[in-house]
Enzyme design. Structure first.
Site, PDB file in Angstrom:
ATOM      1  N   ASP A 166       4.673  -0.553   4.183  1.00 32.57           N
ATOM      2  CA  ASP A 166       6.524  -0.043   3.721  1.00 32.57           C
ATOM      3  C   ASP A 166       7.143  -0.088   2.552  1.00 32.57           C
ATOM      4  OD1 ASP A 166       8.269  -1.702   4.286  1.00 32.57           O
ATOM      5  OD2 ASP A 166       6.591  -2.044   5.961  1.00 32.57           O
ATOM      6  N   HIS A 183      -1.752  -6.691   1.954  1.00 33.81           N
ATOM      7  CA  HIS A 183      -3.077  -5.504   2.057  1.00 33.81           C
ATOM      8  C   HIS A 183      -2.166  -3.711   1.716  1.00 33.81           C
ATOM      9  CE1 HIS A 183      -2.836  -7.598   6.974  1.00 33.81           C
ATOM     10  NE2 HIS A 183      -3.148  -7.815   5.879  1.00 33.81           N
ATOM     11  N   CYS A 191      -8.293   6.199  -7.959  1.00 31.46           N
ATOM     12  CA  CYS A 191      -9.736   7.767  -8.039  1.00 31.46           C
ATOM     13  C   CYS A 191     -10.783   7.026  -6.892  1.00 31.46           C
ATOM     14  CB  CYS A 191     -10.143   8.444  -9.413  1.00 31.46           C
ATOM     15  SG  CYS A 191     -11.463   9.258  -8.918  1.00 31.46           S
ATOM     16  N   CYS A 194     -14.063   8.012 -10.182  1.00 34.23           N
ATOM     17  CA  CYS A 194     -14.503   7.271 -11.621  1.00 34.23           C
ATOM     18  C   CYS A 194     -13.368   6.188 -11.317  1.00 34.23           C
ATOM     19  CB  CYS A 194     -13.336   8.555 -12.379  1.00 34.23           C
ATOM     20  SG  CYS A 194     -12.593   8.703 -12.221  1.00 34.23           S
TER      21      CYS A 194
END
Length: 334
Positions: A166, A183, A191, A194
């Protein structure tokens, strides 16, 4: 060339920790917790380090004294979802919550599927609905986050390890250099095709508009750098394992200590190092392998933190810090 004593301790602890972590694959098994608090001190008779029952039991007052006098100045903190629920962050896994109901329109087989790569590649929309809800700026830090910030301001915080995505630790003003976001984070994105990296703000507009963000180069889906099931933990998690060898106090707040390898870190400090658990329930090594200097503050996390702050004599400082920082956040919202 011989190691100095501190270097030898660090090396031995890293080797021991590495052995434990080898048993828990370095993969994330899942994303990472009132009543008035009850103080429980784990006695020597059942803990590591030996000693008879006549040995003085460690207490919350003892922990406060170590911090107040700076006898402990290399504090490592581990936190989980339980420190953020007082900020109003919803649990997407709880039936009856608005977020849970909204996610059901996507025919999710079970809530945790949102964090599975296979499901994400099949249908990324549920994850981005959750991301929209959790994106930094929607929620504010609470007393616990600002207590940790105060530890940093007083130069007592060695490192803060968080299971939360958060961003409230950053929002409280704790610098990134002091954080290990086990985490993942929304601060950056990658991406999925790529592998180009992007600042998190580059995809913010798409996420807020309920659009799946796409790479401007290859049109692949751009995913925030949140760790999914089966993905490697961030490199910083491994780079800072030495922190636990250097720690002279371990604070564990609001976590079930069920997710590996994060949970194993709770046993990585030296056996002589005090460990304080402020949590709703008794968990992990505090149940299975207690130590003489373990202290447990059961109940509501905020109430437990407030009790520690009161014993430290930091209440007014904490209130002043919260007022200043909340004013800054209010200014950013205008």
């Amino acid at each position: 060339m011989a190691l100095d004593p501190l270097g030898a301790v660090v090396l031995q602890s890293i080797m021991a920790l590495s052995g434990r972590l080898a048993l828990a694959a370095l993969r994330l098994w899942g994303p990472g917790g009132g009543r008035r608090p009850i103080s429980l001190c784990v006695g020597a008779s059942g803990g590591f380090g030996g000693g008879g029952s006549s040995e003085k039991k460690f207490s919350l007052q003892d922990v406060a004294e170590l911090l107040r006098t700076r006898a402990c100045s290399r504090v490592v903190v581990m936190v989980g979802a339980g420190i953020s629920t007082p900020s109003g962050i919803p649990d997407f896994r709880s039936p009856g919550s608005g977020l849970y109901s909204n996610l059901q329109q996507y025919d999710i087989p079970y809530p945790e599927a949102i964090f599975e790569l296979g499901f994400f590649f099949h249908n990324p929309k549920p994850f981005f609905m959750l991301a929209k809800e959790l994106y930094p700026g929607h929620y504010r830090p609470n007393v616990t986050h600002y207590f940790l910030r105060l530890l940093h301001d007083k130069e007592l915080l060695l490192r803060l390890y968080t299971q939360n995505i958060d961003g409230l630790e950053r929002a409280s003003g704790i610098p990134a250099s002091k954080l290990v976001e086990a985490h993942g984070t929304f601060v950056t994105a990658t991406c999925t095709v790529c592998r180009r990296s992007f600042p998190g703000e580059d995809i913010w507009a798409d996420v807020m508009a309920d659009r799946v963000p796409r790479c401007p180069v290859c049109t692949g889906v751009v995913k925030p750098d949140i760790v999914f099931f089966g993905e490697q933990l961030p490199a910083r998690f491994l780079l800072h394992m030495a922190d636990f060898a250097l720690a002279d106090l371990l604070l564990i707040l609001g976590t079930s200590l069920e997710v590996e390898p994060f949970a194993s870190l709770s046993e990585a400090v030296q056996k002589s190092v005090p460990r304080l658990l402020i949590n709703r329930d008794l968990v992990g090594p505090f149940v299975l392998s207690p130590r003489r200097k373990d202290v447990v503050q059961l109940g509501d996390v905020v109430h437990g933190v407030e009790r520690l702050v009161d014993l430290l004599g930091w209440t007014q400082e904490l209130l002043d810090l919260m007022q200043r920082e909340r004013g800054k956040l209010d200014g950013q919202d205008r």
